[in-house]
Motif scaffolding. Structure first.
Motif, short mmCIF file in Angstrom:
data_model
loop_
_atom_site.label_atom_id
_atom_site.label_comp_id
_atom_site.label_asym_id
_atom_site.label_seq_id
_atom_site.Cartn_x
_atom_site.Cartn_y
_atom_site.Cartn_z
N LEU A 120 0.89 -1.18 0.06
CA LEU A 120 0.05 0.09 0.24
C LEU A 120 0.81 1.19 0.27
CD1 LEU A 120 -2.82 1.22 0.29
CD2 LEU A 120 -2.67 0.99 2.81
N LEU A 124 0.80 4.30 -2.84
CA LEU A 124 0.37 5.45 -2.46
C LEU A 124 1.60 6.51 -3.03
CD1 LEU A 124 -1.09 5.11 1.22
CD2 LEU A 124 -2.42 5.87 -0.78
N ILE A 133 -2.81 12.02 -5.94
CA ILE A 133 -3.21 12.25 -4.65
C ILE A 133 -2.14 13.34 -4.13
CG2 ILE A 133 -4.37 10.05 -4.21
CD1 ILE A 133 -1.96 8.68 -2.81
N GLY A 138 -0.30 13.49 7.07
CA GLY A 138 -0.52 11.89 7.24
C GLY A 138 -1.66 11.19 6.59
N ARG A 139 -2.49 12.18 5.98
CA ARG A 139 -3.85 11.60 5.29
C ARG A 139 -3.32 11.84 3.79
NH1 ARG A 139 -7.76 10.54 8.99
NH2 ARG A 139 -9.36 11.03 7.36
N PHE A 140 -4.20 11.07 2.91
CA PHE A 140 -4.09 11.45 1.46
C PHE A 140 -5.52 11.91 0.82
CE2 PHE A 140 -0.52 8.40 2.35
CZ PHE A 140 0.28 9.09 1.43
N ALA A 141 -5.62 12.99 0.04
CA ALA A 141 -6.72 13.47 -0.52
C ALA A 141 -6.50 13.49 -1.99
CB ALA A 141 -7.10 14.80 -0.08
N LEU A 142 -7.37 13.29 -2.93
CA LEU A 142 -7.34 13.24 -4.30
C LEU A 142 -7.10 14.79 -4.94
CD1 LEU A 142 -10.43 11.25 -5.54
CD2 LEU A 142 -8.10 10.47 -5.00
#
Lengths: 166, 179
Positions: A120, A124, A133, A138-142
Motif C-alpha cells: 500500500l 500511495l 493524490i 499523514g492523510r491522502f486526498a485526491l
C-alpha cells in the motif's frame, strides 16, 4: 494520387506499429528506462506521425492517410494492456513466484512476501508521484487529476452494477 | 470511411448491450459475458457492411472506398481494438484496478481523505487489503494457472507456460518491480 490509397495507408500504419514495438523492446532491453509508460506512449506517438508522413509522401489523400494513424492508435490500445500485464500485473507476479518456488508457496508465505503495508505504501507513493493524490498531515486526498480519473469510473461501476473491485 | 463508421456503431451497440445485460442479469463471469456479446456483434457488423451501400446514404464521393473488402476488414480491426483495448479494459480497471480502488476509497470516505492505516482497513469498500491478495489467488485458481495441494499453491502446466512467457518478457525488458 495513389491508386491503392487505403492499402498504402494501412500498410504504413502496420509497418510503423511494428517499428514502435521493436523500438520498445530494443530500448527497454539496452537501457534502464525510468518513465516506462511515457516512453511507450511516445514511441507510438512518433509511429502515428510517421504513418501520416509516409502516407502523404506516397501520394495518399489526407483522409486515407489518417487511416494509417488509426491503425497505430488501435494497435496502441491493444498493446498497452498487454504491456501492463507484463509489467505490473500482481497475478502474473504471483504465478512467476509460485513457479520459481520448488515446492510451491502456501498462502501464508505469499502474504509474507506481499506485506500489505509495504504494498500500500508503495502504491500511495506512486499515486502521489503521478499527481493523483496529495499527502496532508499523514492523510491522502485526491487532487483534481485524481478526481478526474475517479469520477467516470465510479459512474461505470454504478452503471454496470460492479462490486467493490480492486 | 464506411468501415470506420460501422465499427463505431458496432462498438456503441456492444457497450449498450453489455450495460443492459449487467443491469438486468446477475452475471458471475462478467469478462466472459462481455466477450460473448462482442462476438455476437461481429456477424451484425458483417451483415450491416454487406447490406448497406458503399456511401451509407450520406458519405461524399471522396470518402467512398473502392476496395470494399479491405475497408471492411479495417473496420473489423477497429471494432476489435475498441473492445479489447477499450471497453474490456474499462471493465478490468473498474473491477480489478488496485490504484483506482484506492482513489475511489479516498473519494468515498467522509472527509475525502484517508491515512494509510484507514485505507488498509477499508480497502475495497471495507473488505481490507488482505482480501485483495486472496482475490488474486482465487482468480489464479479459477483460471487453472495454479492448484492448491496440501496447503501449497503450485503452478499448473498452463501456469508454468504463463510464468515462462511473462518472466522471460520481464527479464528481457528489464522490468523487475511492478510500476
Amino acid at each position: 494520387m495513389n491508386p491503392d490509397a487505403l492499402g498504402t495507408a494501412l500498410r504504413a500504419g502496420a509497418a510503423w506499429t511494428a517499428a514502435a514495438v521493436i523500438g520498445h523492446f530494443v530500448i527497454f532491453h539496452f537501457a534502464r528506462v525510468e518513465h516506462r509508460a511515457r516512453t511507450v506512449t511516445l514511441l507510438f506517438t512518433l509511429a502515428a506521425l510517421a504513418a501520416l508522413w509516409t502516407g502523404l509522401l506516397l501520394d495518399v489523400d489526407r483522409w486515407r492517410a489518417v487511416y494509417g494513424v488509426v491503425v497505430v492508435g488501435c494497435s496502441f490500445l491493444l498493446y498497452m494492456p498487454f504491456y501492463y500485464t507484463v509489467a505490473a500485473s500482481q497475478s502474473v507476479q504471483l504465478v512467476i513466484e509460485v513457479r520459481a518456488a520448488p515446492h510451491g508457496l502456501s498462502r501464508e508465505q505469499i502474504r509474507r512476501r506481499y506485506p500489505v503495508q509495504e504494498t500500500l505504501a508503495g502504491r500511495l507513493e506512486t499515486l502521489a508521484w503521478a499527481g493523483y493524490i496529495v499527502g496532508v498531515d499523514g492523510r491522502f486526498a485526491l487532487t483534481f487529476k485524481g478526481r478526474l480519473v475517479c469520477l467516470p469510473f465510479r459512474a461505470v461501476k454504478k452503471l454496470w452494477r460492479l462490486g467493490a473491485g480492486g | 470511411m464506411k468501415g470506420l463508421l460501422l465499427a463505431a456503431a458496432s462498438s456503441l451497440l456492444c457497450v449498450a448491450a453489455v450495460t443492459v445485460v449487467f443491469r438486468i442479469v446477475d452475471v458471475r463471469r462478467r469478462a466472459a459475458a462481455m466477450l460473448r456479446i462482442f462476438l455476437a456483434t461481429i456477424p451484425l457488423y458483417v451483415a450491416a457492411y454487406a447490406l448497406t451501400p458503399a456511401d451509407l446514404w450520406l458519405l461524399p464521393e471522396r470518402l467512398v472506398e473502392p476496395r470494399a473488402f479491405l475497408c471492411g476488414v479495417f473496420g473489423l480491426f477497429v471494432h476489435a481494438a475498441l473492445f479489447f483495448g477499450g471497453w474490456l479494459q474499462v471493465y478490468n480497471l473498474a473491477e480489478r484496478g488496485f490504484s483506482l480502488r484506492i482513489l475511489i476509497d479516498i473519494d468515498e470516505s467522509p472527509g475525502r481523505a484517508l491515512s494509510p492505516e484507514e485505507e488498509e482497513a477499508g480497502y475495497g469498500g471495507g473488505l481490507g487489503m488482505g482480501w485483495m491478495l486472496d482475490k488474486r489467488i482465487e482468480g489464479l485458481l479459477s483460471t487453472r494457472l495454479m492448484v492448491e495441494r496440501d496447503g501449497s499453491l503450485l503452478a499448473t502446466h498452463k501456469g508454468v507456460r504463463v510464468a515462462r512467457l511473462f518472466g522471460g518478457l520481464r527479464a528481457f525488458l528489464q522490468i523487475d518491480t511492478p510500476q
